[in-house]
Design a protein around this motif. Structure first.
Motif, PDB file in Angstrom:
ATOM      1  N   MET A 191      27.575  99.909  28.501  1.00  0.00           N
ATOM      2  CA  MET A 191      26.416 100.773  28.265  1.00  0.00           C
ATOM      3  C   MET A 191      26.923 102.134  27.816  1.00  0.00           C
ATOM      4  O   MET A 191      28.070 102.483  28.077  1.00  0.00           O
ATOM      5  N   THR A 192      26.064 102.910  27.182  1.00  0.00           N
ATOM      6  CA  THR A 192      26.398 104.307  26.932  1.00  0.00           C
ATOM      7  C   THR A 192      26.077 105.093  28.205  1.00  0.00           C
ATOM      8  O   THR A 192      25.296 104.645  29.040  1.00  0.00           O
ATOM      9  N   GLY A 193      26.713 106.241  28.349  1.00  0.00           N
ATOM     10  CA  GLY A 193      26.462 107.083  29.516  1.00  0.00           C
ATOM     11  C   GLY A 193      27.754 107.457  30.210  1.00  0.00           C
ATOM     12  O   GLY A 193      28.835 107.384  29.630  1.00  0.00           O
ATOM     13  N   TRP A 194      27.611 107.851  31.460  1.00  0.00           N
ATOM     14  CA  TRP A 194      28.726 108.367  32.257  1.00  0.00           C
ATOM     15  C   TRP A 194      29.417 107.227  33.011  1.00  0.00           C
ATOM     16  O   TRP A 194      28.795 106.554  33.820  1.00  0.00           O
ATOM     17  N   TRP A 195      30.696 107.036  32.719  1.00  0.00           N
ATOM     18  CA  TRP A 195      31.517 106.044  33.403  1.00  0.00           C
ATOM     19  C   TRP A 195      32.621 106.735  34.190  1.00  0.00           C
ATOM     20  O   TRP A 195      33.103 107.792  33.788  1.00  0.00           O
ATOM     21  N   GLN A 196      33.022 106.118  35.285  1.00  0.00           N
ATOM     22  CA  GLN A 196      34.212 106.559  36.006  1.00  0.00           C
ATOM     23  C   GLN A 196      35.245 105.449  36.000  1.00  0.00           C
ATOM     24  O   GLN A 196      34.899 104.270  36.128  1.00  0.00           O
ATOM     25  N   LEU A 197      36.495 105.829  35.818  1.00  0.00           N
ATOM     26  CA  LEU A 197      37.619 104.899  35.923  1.00  0.00           C
ATOM     27  C   LEU A 197      38.485 105.363  37.078  1.00  0.00           C
ATOM     28  O   LEU A 197      38.922 106.515  37.106  1.00  0.00           O
ATOM     29  N   LYS A 198      38.709 104.472  38.037  1.00  0.00           N
ATOM     30  CA  LYS A 198      39.509 104.813  39.213  1.00  0.00           C
ATOM     31  C   LYS A 198      40.797 104.015  39.188  1.00  0.00           C
ATOM     32  O   LYS A 198      40.771 102.790  39.243  1.00  0.00           O
ATOM     33  N   PHE A 199      41.885 104.719  39.088  1.00  0.00           N
ATOM     34  CA  PHE A 199      43.202 104.092  39.062  1.00  0.00           C
ATOM     35  C   PHE A 199      43.870 104.263  40.411  1.00  0.00           C
ATOM     36  O   PHE A 199      44.096 105.395  40.849  1.00  0.00           O
ATOM     37  N   GLY A 200      44.181 103.160  41.062  1.00  0.00           N
ATOM     38  CA  GLY A 200      45.065 103.198  42.211  1.00  0.00           C
ATOM     39  C   GLY A 200      46.476 102.970  41.689  1.00  0.00           C
ATOM     40  O   GLY A 200      46.694 102.060  40.883  1.00  0.00           O
ATOM     41  N   ILE A 201      47.408 103.803  42.095  1.00  0.00           N
ATOM     42  CA  ILE A 201      48.783 103.733  41.584  1.00  0.00           C
ATOM     43  C   ILE A 201      49.706 103.502  42.765  1.00  0.00           C
ATOM     44  O   ILE A 201      49.670 104.262  43.737  1.00  0.00           O
ATOM     45  N   THR A 202      50.521 102.448  42.676  1.00  0.00           N
ATOM     46  CA  THR A 202      51.546 102.230  43.681  1.00  0.00           C
ATOM     47  C   THR A 202      52.890 102.226  42.982  1.00  0.00           C
ATOM     48  O   THR A 202      53.080 101.498  42.004  1.00  0.00           O
ATOM     49  N   ALA A 203      53.786 103.060  43.439  1.00  0.00           N
ATOM     50  CA  ALA A 203      55.119 103.181  42.854  1.00  0.00           C
ATOM     51  C   ALA A 203      56.055 103.577  43.995  1.00  0.00           C
ATOM     52  O   ALA A 203      55.582 103.874  45.098  1.00  0.00           O
ATOM     53  N   PRO A 204      57.365 103.559  43.735  1.00  0.00           N
ATOM     54  CA  PRO A 204      58.309 103.861  44.818  1.00  0.00           C
ATOM     55  C   PRO A 204      58.002 105.168  45.571  1.00  0.00           C
ATOM     56  O   PRO A 204      58.245 105.252  46.777  1.00  0.00           O
ATOM     57  N   ALA A 205      57.439 106.177  44.914  1.00  0.00           N
ATOM     58  CA  ALA A 205      57.151 107.451  45.599  1.00  0.00           C
ATOM     59  C   ALA A 205      55.940 107.357  46.524  1.00  0.00           C
ATOM     60  O   ALA A 205      55.688 108.276  47.306  1.00  0.00           O
ATOM     61  N   GLY A 206      55.161 106.251  46.423  1.00  0.00           N
ATOM     62  CA  GLY A 206      54.012 106.101  47.312  1.00  0.00           C
ATOM     63  C   GLY A 206      52.768 105.696  46.553  1.00  0.00           C
ATOM     64  O   GLY A 206      52.771 105.565  45.331  1.00  0.00           O
ATOM     65  N   ALA A 207      51.704 105.491  47.308  1.00  0.00           N
ATOM     66  CA  ALA A 207      50.424 105.089  46.727  1.00  0.00           C
ATOM     67  C   ALA A 207      49.545 106.323  46.562  1.00  0.00           C
ATOM     68  O   ALA A 207      49.498 107.198  47.426  1.00  0.00           O
ATOM     69  N   ASP A 208      48.854 106.364  45.446  1.00  0.00           N
ATOM     70  CA  ASP A 208      47.954 107.490  45.191  1.00  0.00           C
ATOM     71  C   ASP A 208      46.866 106.995  44.247  1.00  0.00           C
ATOM     72  O   ASP A 208      46.881 105.829  43.837  1.00  0.00           O
ATOM     73  N   GLU A 209      45.952 107.861  43.916  1.00  0.00           N
ATOM     74  CA  GLU A 209      44.870 107.437  43.036  1.00  0.00           C
ATOM     75  C   GLU A 209      44.361 108.610  42.210  1.00  0.00           C
ATOM     76  O   GLU A 209      44.593 109.780  42.542  1.00  0.00           O
ATOM     77  N   ALA A 210      43.694 108.274  41.132  1.00  0.00           N
ATOM     78  CA  ALA A 210      43.094 109.296  40.270  1.00  0.00           C
ATOM     79  C   ALA A 210      41.838 108.718  39.645  1.00  0.00           C
ATOM     80  O   ALA A 210      41.785 107.536  39.312  1.00  0.00           O
ATOM     81  N   THR A 211      40.819 109.553  39.535  1.00  0.00           N
ATOM     82  CA  THR A 211      39.559 109.135  38.951  1.00  0.00           C
ATOM     83  C   THR A 211      39.282 109.949  37.697  1.00  0.00           C
ATOM     84  O   THR A 211      39.420 111.168  37.711  1.00  0.00           O
ATOM     85  N   PHE A 212      38.928 109.248  36.636  1.00  0.00           N
ATOM     86  CA  PHE A 212      38.616 109.893  35.370  1.00  0.00           C
ATOM     87  C   PHE A 212      37.153 109.625  35.013  1.00  0.00           C
ATOM     88  O   PHE A 212      36.612 108.572  35.339  1.00  0.00           O
ATOM     89  N   ASN A 213      36.566 110.595  34.345  1.00  0.00           N
ATOM     90  CA  ASN A 213      35.186 110.452  33.858  1.00  0.00           C
ATOM     91  C   ASN A 213      35.185 110.295  32.348  1.00  0.00           C
ATOM     92  O   ASN A 213      35.969 110.958  31.656  1.00  0.00           O
ATOM     93  N   LEU A 214      34.305 109.457  31.878  1.00  0.00           N
ATOM     94  CA  LEU A 214      34.128 109.295  30.433  1.00  0.00           C
ATOM     95  C   LEU A 214      32.635 109.283  30.145  1.00  0.00           C
ATOM     96  O   LEU A 214      31.868 108.698  30.909  1.00  0.00           O
ATOM     97  N   VAL A 215      32.254 109.900  29.055  1.00  0.00           N
ATOM     98  CA  VAL A 215      30.862 109.813  28.636  1.00  0.00           C
ATOM     99  C   VAL A 215      30.833 109.185  27.260  1.00  0.00           C
ATOM    100  O   VAL A 215      31.451 109.681  26.327  1.00  0.00           O
ATOM    101  N   LEU A 216      30.171 108.050  27.177  1.00  0.00           N
ATOM    102  CA  LEU A 216      30.088 107.327  25.913  1.00  0.00           C
ATOM    103  C   LEU A 216      28.806 107.694  25.195  1.00  0.00           C
ATOM    104  O   LEU A 216      27.755 107.742  25.817  1.00  0.00           O
TER     105      LEU A 216
END
Ligand SMILES: [Cu+2]
Length: 146
Positions: free
Chosen positions: A121-146
């Motif tokens: 759909m068009t509109g506001w989307w969020q993408l949530k990335f969970g990241i696991t790597a040797p330094a530890g687990a973390d996450e980041a959320t990005f917004n996109l508007v189509l």
């Protein structure tokens, strides 16, 4: 000055006052806050810098497409051997992603290809990335508007 003159001056003063008041209200009203559209940010716990970019051109509604996610340490060193969970959806519609995007290959220099992304759909989307790597687990959320 006759009483008519005073009334005209008085009316003019009131109009000027009203305009001044409206200007103050208008100029000091907070602008509607849109989502933060930055495509590079520090992960939530501060372990990584993470940047996302569509692999070929800006995504269009309905296209199945890929992204390249770049993960570095806060000092800028590329992060190898990261694994991802990818979620998200449309916060205003309370639905998730229509597909299950996955990291499919490591491109080197902390860059990973994410395939299977689709915005239905068009509109506001969020993408949530969970990241696991040797330094530890973390996450980041990005917004996109189509
Ligand atoms: Cu929606």
């Amino acid at each position: 000055m006759g009483s008519t003159g005073r009334m005209v001056v008085g009316a003019f003063g009131l109009v000027a006052l009203a305009i001044g008041f409206l200007a103050v209200v208008f100029l000091t009203a907070p602008a509607a806050p849109g989502p933060d559209l930055a495509r590079a940010k520090t992960s939530l716990k501060g372990l990584y810098s993470i940047a996302i970019a569509p692999e070929s051109g800006e995504p269009k509604q309905g296209d199945l497409h890929s992204w390249v996610v770049t993960v570095t340490t806060r000092q800028g060193a590329p992060v190898d051997n990261a694994s991802f969970t990818i979620g998200g959806g449309m916060p205003e519609h309370a639905h998730g992603l229509p597909t299950s995007p996955e990291a499919t290959s490591y491109l080197g220099d902390g860059r990973y290809r994410i395939e299977g992304m689709k915005f239905s759909m068009t509109g506001w989307w969020q993408l949530k990335f969970g990241i696991t790597a040797p330094a530890g687990a973390d996450e980041a959320t990005f917004n996109l508007v189509l």
